[in-house]
Design an enzyme around this catalytic site. Structure first.
Site, short mmCIF file in Angstrom:
data_model
loop_
_atom_site.label_atom_id
_atom_site.label_comp_id
_atom_site.label_asym_id
_atom_site.label_seq_id
_atom_site.Cartn_x
_atom_site.Cartn_y
_atom_site.Cartn_z
N CYS A 172 0.84 -1.20 0.00
CA CYS A 172 0.00 0.00 0.00
C CYS A 172 0.87 1.25 0.00
O CYS A 172 2.01 1.24 0.45
CB CYS A 172 -0.89 -0.04 1.23
N ASP A 229 -6.69 -3.22 10.84
CA ASP A 229 -5.50 -2.36 10.95
C ASP A 229 -5.37 -1.92 12.41
O ASP A 229 -6.33 -2.01 13.20
CB ASP A 229 -5.66 -1.14 10.04
O1 LIG Z 1 -1.01 4.93 4.56
C1 LIG Z 1 -1.57 6.01 4.76
O2 LIG Z 1 -0.94 7.09 4.74
C2 LIG Z 1 -3.04 6.03 5.05
C3 LIG Z 1 -3.64 7.26 5.30
C4 LIG Z 1 -5.00 7.32 5.55
C5 LIG Z 1 -5.76 6.18 5.58
C6 LIG Z 1 -5.17 4.93 5.33
C7 LIG Z 1 -3.81 4.85 5.07
N1 LIG Z 1 -3.21 3.61 4.85
C8 LIG Z 1 -3.98 2.41 4.80
C9 LIG Z 1 -3.32 1.13 4.55
O3 LIG Z 1 -3.95 0.25 3.98
C10 LIG Z 1 -1.96 0.78 5.13
O4 LIG Z 1 -1.36 -0.15 4.30
C11 LIG Z 1 -2.21 0.16 6.52
O5 LIG Z 1 -2.62 1.18 7.37
C12 LIG Z 1 -0.93 -0.49 7.10
O6 LIG Z 1 0.08 0.44 7.24
P1 LIG Z 1 1.47 0.04 7.98
O7 LIG Z 1 1.19 -0.11 9.42
O8 LIG Z 1 2.39 1.18 7.68
O9 LIG Z 1 1.94 -1.22 7.32
#
Ligand SMILES: O=C(O)c1ccccc1NCC(=O)[C@H](O)[C@H](O)COP(=O)(O)O
Length: 221
Positions: A6, A136
């Site tokens: 993502c 999440d």
């Molecule tokens: O990633 C962002 O900046 C974000 C901002 C607002 C809403 C959702 C967002 N990300 C969503 C995702 O699907 C990410 O992959 C998920 O939160 C996992 O993130 P991480 O903990 O960094 O792997």
């Protein structure tokens, strides 16, 4: 198992990550995010994606929205060439049902940010209105891409009536441990495989797939 990377912002990185084996690419359509990309920017990434030689299809292109209107979501899906939307805000089951009805060819994924084990109870209300759930981590000041892990042990009883992704702080170093405890239908990684927000680290993505191959060899599903 589906593997979603993502926060893609660059065409060359999207293409390389698809070639490394990702099944899904996520694009952040939330303007306050440092990973935000416009519909036109997503389209530029999508246009560079290779067809999977086995299936002849593109990887899944998932737009991530938070509290957007149906009109905004529909417009981005059409311009960008998305085949899935991830609703990452406070969208109700009824709103998810409306998105599903309006965009019948689009997978609807509802993200739930899990603050306490009790928050898992919320999931059941979505089963019949979405195709897929995504769990999440909760962070008081950020909607996603936080790098915070969930308490995997507390999710061991989670058995939803629809497929689900595990997200939150996953990286090449902890993925084997996570998958030893849980059997999600997919995993979702962002900050754990990037150099800075929106700039993915291809060496870490390659390392992730290497680790996933190890889990198959040692029988962790
Ligand atoms: O990633 C962002 O900046 C974000 C901002 C607002 C809403 C959702 C967002 N990300 C969503 C995702 O699907 C990410 O992959 C998920 O939160 C996992 O993130 P991480 O903990 O960094 O792997």
């Amino acid at each position: 198992m589906r593997v979603k990377i993502c926060g893609i912002t660059k065409p060359d990185q999207g293409r390389a990550i698809a070639e490394l084996g990702a099944t899904s690419l996520g694009f952040i359509c939330v303007p306050v995010s440092p990973r935000y990309v416009s519909a036109d920017q997503i389209r530029q990434v999508v246009e560079q994606l290779p067809l999977n030689p086995q299936t002849g299809h593109l990887v899944d292109r998932i737009g991530v929205f938070a509290n957007a209107t149906l009109a905004e979501i529909s417009q981005v899906v059409a311009i960008a060439g998305l085949n899935a939307v991830q609703l990452h805000g406070a969208e109700t089951p009824e709103f998810c049902a409306q998105v599903r009805e309006t965009l019948p060819d689009t997978e609807v994924i509802k993200a739930l940010r899990i603050k306490t084990a009790a928050a898992l109870q919320e999931a059941a209300a979505y089963y019949s209105h979405v195709h897929t759930l995504l769990l999440d981590a909760y962070h008081p000041g950020m909607l996603g891409g936080t790098g915070v892990t969930l308490d995997w042990q507390s999710l061991q009883q989670f058995a939803p009536a629809c497929p689900w992704f595990l997200a939150g702080g996953l990286n090449p170093d902890n993925i084997i441990q996570a998958l030893a405890q849980l059997q999600p239908d997919g995993i979702d990684l962002s900050s754990g495989v990037e150099r800075s927000p929106g700039d993915k680290d291809l060496a870490q993505v390659a390392q992730l797939f290497h680790q996933l191959q190890q889990t198959q060899k040692i029988g962790v599903s």
